[in-house]
Scaffold this motif. Sequence first.
Motif, PDB file in Angstrom:
ATOM      1  N   THR A  52       1.018  -0.971   0.205  1.00  0.00           N
ATOM      2  CA  THR A  52       0.207   0.284  -0.029  1.00  0.00           C
ATOM      3  C   THR A  52       1.099   1.529  -0.003  1.00  0.00           C
ATOM      4  O   THR A  52       1.209   1.188   1.067  1.00  0.00           O
ATOM      5  CB  THR A  52      -1.099  -0.166   1.002  1.00  0.00           C
ATOM      6  N   GLN A  53       0.589   2.119  -0.466  1.00  0.00           N
ATOM      7  CA  GLN A  53       1.494   3.732  -0.838  1.00  0.00           C
ATOM      8  C   GLN A  53       0.647   4.217  -0.518  1.00  0.00           C
ATOM      9  O   GLN A  53      -0.320   4.561  -1.288  1.00  0.00           O
ATOM     10  CB  GLN A  53       1.885   3.368  -2.723  1.00  0.00           C
ATOM     11  N   GLY A  54       1.549   5.352   0.193  1.00  0.00           N
ATOM     12  CA  GLY A  54       0.925   6.600   0.770  1.00  0.00           C
ATOM     13  C   GLY A  54       0.376   6.307   1.448  1.00  0.00           C
ATOM     14  O   GLY A  54      -0.278   7.549   1.830  1.00  0.00           O
ATOM     15  N   VAL A  55       0.612   5.939   2.842  1.00  0.00           N
ATOM     16  CA  VAL A  55       0.368   6.089   4.397  1.00  0.00           C
ATOM     17  C   VAL A  55       0.658   7.486   4.336  1.00  0.00           C
ATOM     18  O   VAL A  55       1.889   7.847   4.578  1.00  0.00           O
ATOM     19  CB  VAL A  55       0.583   4.494   4.404  1.00  0.00           C
ATOM     20  N   LYS A  56       0.119   7.684   5.301  1.00  0.00           N
ATOM     21  CA  LYS A  56      -0.223   9.708   5.284  1.00  0.00           C
ATOM     22  C   LYS A  56       1.157   9.203   6.553  1.00  0.00           C
ATOM     23  O   LYS A  56       1.739  10.036   7.412  1.00  0.00           O
ATOM     24  CB  LYS A  56      -0.690  10.741   5.394  1.00  0.00           C
ATOM     25  N   THR A  57      -0.204   8.777   7.886  1.00  0.00           N
ATOM     26  CA  THR A  57       0.690   8.941   9.469  1.00  0.00           C
ATOM     27  C   THR A  57       0.689   7.637  10.337  1.00  0.00           C
ATOM     28  O   THR A  57       0.116   6.459   9.380  1.00  0.00           O
ATOM     29  CB  THR A  57      -0.286   9.763   9.841  1.00  0.00           C
ATOM     30  N   SER A  58       1.033   7.107  10.864  1.00  0.00           N
ATOM     31  CA  SER A  58       1.138   6.225  12.275  1.00  0.00           C
ATOM     32  C   SER A  58       0.115   6.010  13.109  1.00  0.00           C
ATOM     33  O   SER A  58      -0.279   5.256  13.828  1.00  0.00           O
ATOM     34  CB  SER A  58       2.625   6.167  12.874  1.00  0.00           C
ATOM     35  N   HIS A  59      -0.690   7.043  12.642  1.00  0.00           N
ATOM     36  CA  HIS A  59      -1.583   6.954  13.121  1.00  0.00           C
ATOM     37  C   HIS A  59      -3.007   5.670  12.523  1.00  0.00           C
ATOM     38  O   HIS A  59      -3.570   5.697  11.889  1.00  0.00           O
ATOM     39  CB  HIS A  59      -2.766   8.238  13.483  1.00  0.00           C
ATOM     40  N   GLY A  60      -3.864   5.198  13.853  1.00  0.00           N
ATOM     41  CA  GLY A  60      -4.593   3.650  13.518  1.00  0.00           C
ATOM     42  C   GLY A  60      -4.014   2.649  12.643  1.00  0.00           C
ATOM     43  O   GLY A  60      -2.587   2.421  13.457  1.00  0.00           O
ATOM     44  N   TYR A  61      -4.903   2.166  12.416  1.00  0.00           N
ATOM     45  CA  TYR A  61      -4.403   0.683  11.387  1.00  0.00           C
ATOM     46  C   TYR A  61      -4.399   0.530   9.555  1.00  0.00           C
ATOM     47  O   TYR A  61      -5.513   2.258   9.411  1.00  0.00           O
ATOM     48  CB  TYR A  61      -5.352   0.017  11.521  1.00  0.00           C
ATOM     49  N   LEU A  62      -3.779   0.647   8.784  1.00  0.00           N
ATOM     50  CA  LEU A  62      -4.264  -0.212   8.052  1.00  0.00           C
ATOM     51  C   LEU A  62      -4.551  -1.087   7.468  1.00  0.00           C
ATOM     52  O   LEU A  62      -4.562  -2.457   8.212  1.00  0.00           O
ATOM     53  CB  LEU A  62      -2.336  -0.467   7.248  1.00  0.00           C
ATOM     54  N   VAL A  63      -6.186  -1.341   7.316  1.00  0.00           N
ATOM     55  CA  VAL A  63      -6.984  -1.855   6.831  1.00  0.00           C
ATOM     56  C   VAL A  63      -7.696  -2.662   5.621  1.00  0.00           C
ATOM     57  O   VAL A  63      -7.359  -2.357   4.536  1.00  0.00           O
ATOM     58  CB  VAL A  63      -8.438  -2.099   7.748  1.00  0.00           C
ATOM     59  N   ALA A  64      -6.861  -4.368   5.302  1.00  0.00           N
ATOM     60  CA  ALA A  64      -7.418  -4.972   4.279  1.00  0.00           C
ATOM     61  C   ALA A  64      -8.529  -5.228   4.167  1.00  0.00           C
ATOM     62  O   ALA A  64      -9.019  -6.845   5.087  1.00  0.00           O
ATOM     63  CB  ALA A  64      -6.461  -5.646   3.911  1.00  0.00           C
ATOM     64  N   ASN A  65      -9.476  -5.415   3.221  1.00  0.00           N
ATOM     65  CA  ASN A  65     -10.625  -6.067   2.976  1.00  0.00           C
ATOM     66  C   ASN A  65     -11.309  -6.244   1.960  1.00  0.00           C
ATOM     67  O   ASN A  65     -10.578  -6.368   0.305  1.00  0.00           O
ATOM     68  CB  ASN A  65     -12.230  -5.024   3.104  1.00  0.00           C
ATOM     69  N   LEU A  66     -10.900  -7.887   2.165  1.00  0.00           N
ATOM     70  CA  LEU A  66     -10.631  -9.118   0.759  1.00  0.00           C
ATOM     71  C   LEU A  66     -12.041  -9.620   0.064  1.00  0.00           C
ATOM     72  O   LEU A  66     -13.394  -9.941   1.410  1.00  0.00           O
ATOM     73  CB  LEU A  66     -10.093 -10.438   0.937  1.00  0.00           C
ATOM     74  N   VAL A 108     -10.082  -4.310  -0.874  1.00  0.00           N
ATOM     75  CA  VAL A 108     -10.619  -2.370  -0.799  1.00  0.00           C
ATOM     76  C   VAL A 108      -8.857  -2.733   0.692  1.00  0.00           C
ATOM     77  O   VAL A 108      -9.292  -3.332   1.319  1.00  0.00           O
ATOM     78  CB  VAL A 108     -11.607  -2.009  -0.076  1.00  0.00           C
ATOM     79  N   MET A 109      -7.865  -1.384   0.546  1.00  0.00           N
ATOM     80  CA  MET A 109      -7.475  -1.273   1.409  1.00  0.00           C
ATOM     81  C   MET A 109      -7.881   0.011   2.198  1.00  0.00           C
ATOM     82  O   MET A 109      -8.122   0.771   1.326  1.00  0.00           O
ATOM     83  CB  MET A 109      -6.303  -0.844   1.218  1.00  0.00           C
ATOM     84  N   PHE A 110      -7.613   0.791   3.562  1.00  0.00           N
ATOM     85  CA  PHE A 110      -8.454   2.086   4.517  1.00  0.00           C
ATOM     86  C   PHE A 110      -7.303   2.046   5.234  1.00  0.00           C
ATOM     87  O   PHE A 110      -6.961   1.596   5.971  1.00  0.00           O
ATOM     88  CB  PHE A 110      -9.699   2.054   4.387  1.00  0.00           C
ATOM     89  N   HIS A 111      -6.601   3.434   5.776  1.00  0.00           N
ATOM     90  CA  HIS A 111      -6.098   4.109   6.264  1.00  0.00           C
ATOM     91  C   HIS A 111      -7.398   4.201   8.112  1.00  0.00           C
ATOM     92  O   HIS A 111      -7.671   5.218   7.597  1.00  0.00           O
ATOM     93  CB  HIS A 111      -5.396   5.305   5.929  1.00  0.00           C
ATOM     94  N   ASP A 112      -7.262   3.541   8.549  1.00  0.00           N
ATOM     95  CA  ASP A 112      -8.677   4.073   9.429  1.00  0.00           C
ATOM     96  C   ASP A 112      -7.827   4.489  10.089  1.00  0.00           C
ATOM     97  O   ASP A 112      -7.313   4.213  11.581  1.00  0.00           O
ATOM     98  CB  ASP A 112      -8.624   2.292   9.807  1.00  0.00           C
ATOM     99  N   ALA A 113      -7.293   5.994  10.620  1.00  0.00           N
ATOM    100  CA  ALA A 113      -6.077   6.756  11.054  1.00  0.00           C
ATOM    101  C   ALA A 113      -6.721   7.318  12.729  1.00  0.00           C
ATOM    102  O   ALA A 113      -6.104   7.049  13.753  1.00  0.00           O
ATOM    103  CB  ALA A 113      -6.362   7.937   9.930  1.00  0.00           C
ATOM    104  N   ASN A 114      -8.568   6.784  13.093  1.00  0.00           N
ATOM    105  CA  ASN A 114      -9.097   7.434  13.802  1.00  0.00           C
ATOM    106  C   ASN A 114      -9.094   5.746  15.116  1.00  0.00           C
ATOM    107  O   ASN A 114      -9.454   6.126  15.951  1.00  0.00           O
ATOM    108  CB  ASN A 114     -10.254   7.821  13.785  1.00  0.00           C
ATOM    109  N   ALA A 115      -8.299   5.176  14.468  1.00  0.00           N
ATOM    110  CA  ALA A 115      -9.494   3.190  14.862  1.00  0.00           C
ATOM    111  C   ALA A 115     -10.258   2.936  15.264  1.00  0.00           C
ATOM    112  O   ALA A 115     -10.310   2.290  16.183  1.00  0.00           O
ATOM    113  CB  ALA A 115      -7.690   3.786  15.648  1.00  0.00           C
ATOM    114  N   ASP A 116     -11.688   3.581  15.009  1.00  0.00           N
ATOM    115  CA  ASP A 116     -13.205   3.173  14.777  1.00  0.00           C
ATOM    116  C   ASP A 116     -13.139   1.758  14.060  1.00  0.00           C
ATOM    117  O   ASP A 116     -14.631   2.072  14.759  1.00  0.00           O
ATOM    118  CB  ASP A 116     -13.768   4.764  14.659  1.00  0.00           C
ATOM    119  N   GLY A 117     -12.271   1.278  13.106  1.00  0.00           N
ATOM    120  CA  GLY A 117     -13.123   0.085  12.912  1.00  0.00           C
ATOM    121  C   GLY A 117     -13.618   0.668  11.801  1.00  0.00           C
ATOM    122  O   GLY A 117     -14.510  -0.396  10.581  1.00  0.00           O
TER     123      GLY A 117
END
Length: 169
Positions: A52-66, A108-117
């Motif tokens: 995954t390219q371009g993750v902006k911050t270390s806050h939260g999680y990187l999530v993969a939905n298959l 679908v990849m997403f950056h759950d920056a606030n870790a709310d799920g």
Amino acid sequence: MFQYRNAGVGNRDALVVGALALALAFAGQATASVEILPCHGAPTPYRLLVTTQGVKTSHGYLVANLYGSDHHRWLQGNGWLNVWRDPAIPGDETMCLYLPAPGRYALVMFHDANADGDLNLGPLGPTEGYGFSNNVRPFLAPPSLQSALFPVAAGDTRVTIRLHYPPLS
């Protein structure tokens, strides 16, 4: 739409221990070896390596939905086959996933920056970084499943997804 709160992704302690082990394994190395990259799931002959390219911050999680090739389940609540998450690391992040069988899949990849799920949505779309396999870029509507499907066979399959963040993130 995209979430992982109730998807059985494991507990936070396991993620912290895994992230620590990964950091120690890569300490002092310029490039990561696929052989030492921890992989999510029970081992199978079908390994997916998602960068995954371009993750902006270390806050939260990187999530993969298959998702599988069933268009009735594509982007539907709980329509995914599996969900994984790793602590977010700024820049490019590689996630290793064992898949159950060969076939055609979409991610679908997403950056759950606030870790709310959840992938948070606003009136103009996602408010957190997101991306689709094949780097499909939706315009005013979600992409079609056909545009995001990629083939998986025995061995390693490599996929690269660029995250897109809203302008004010």
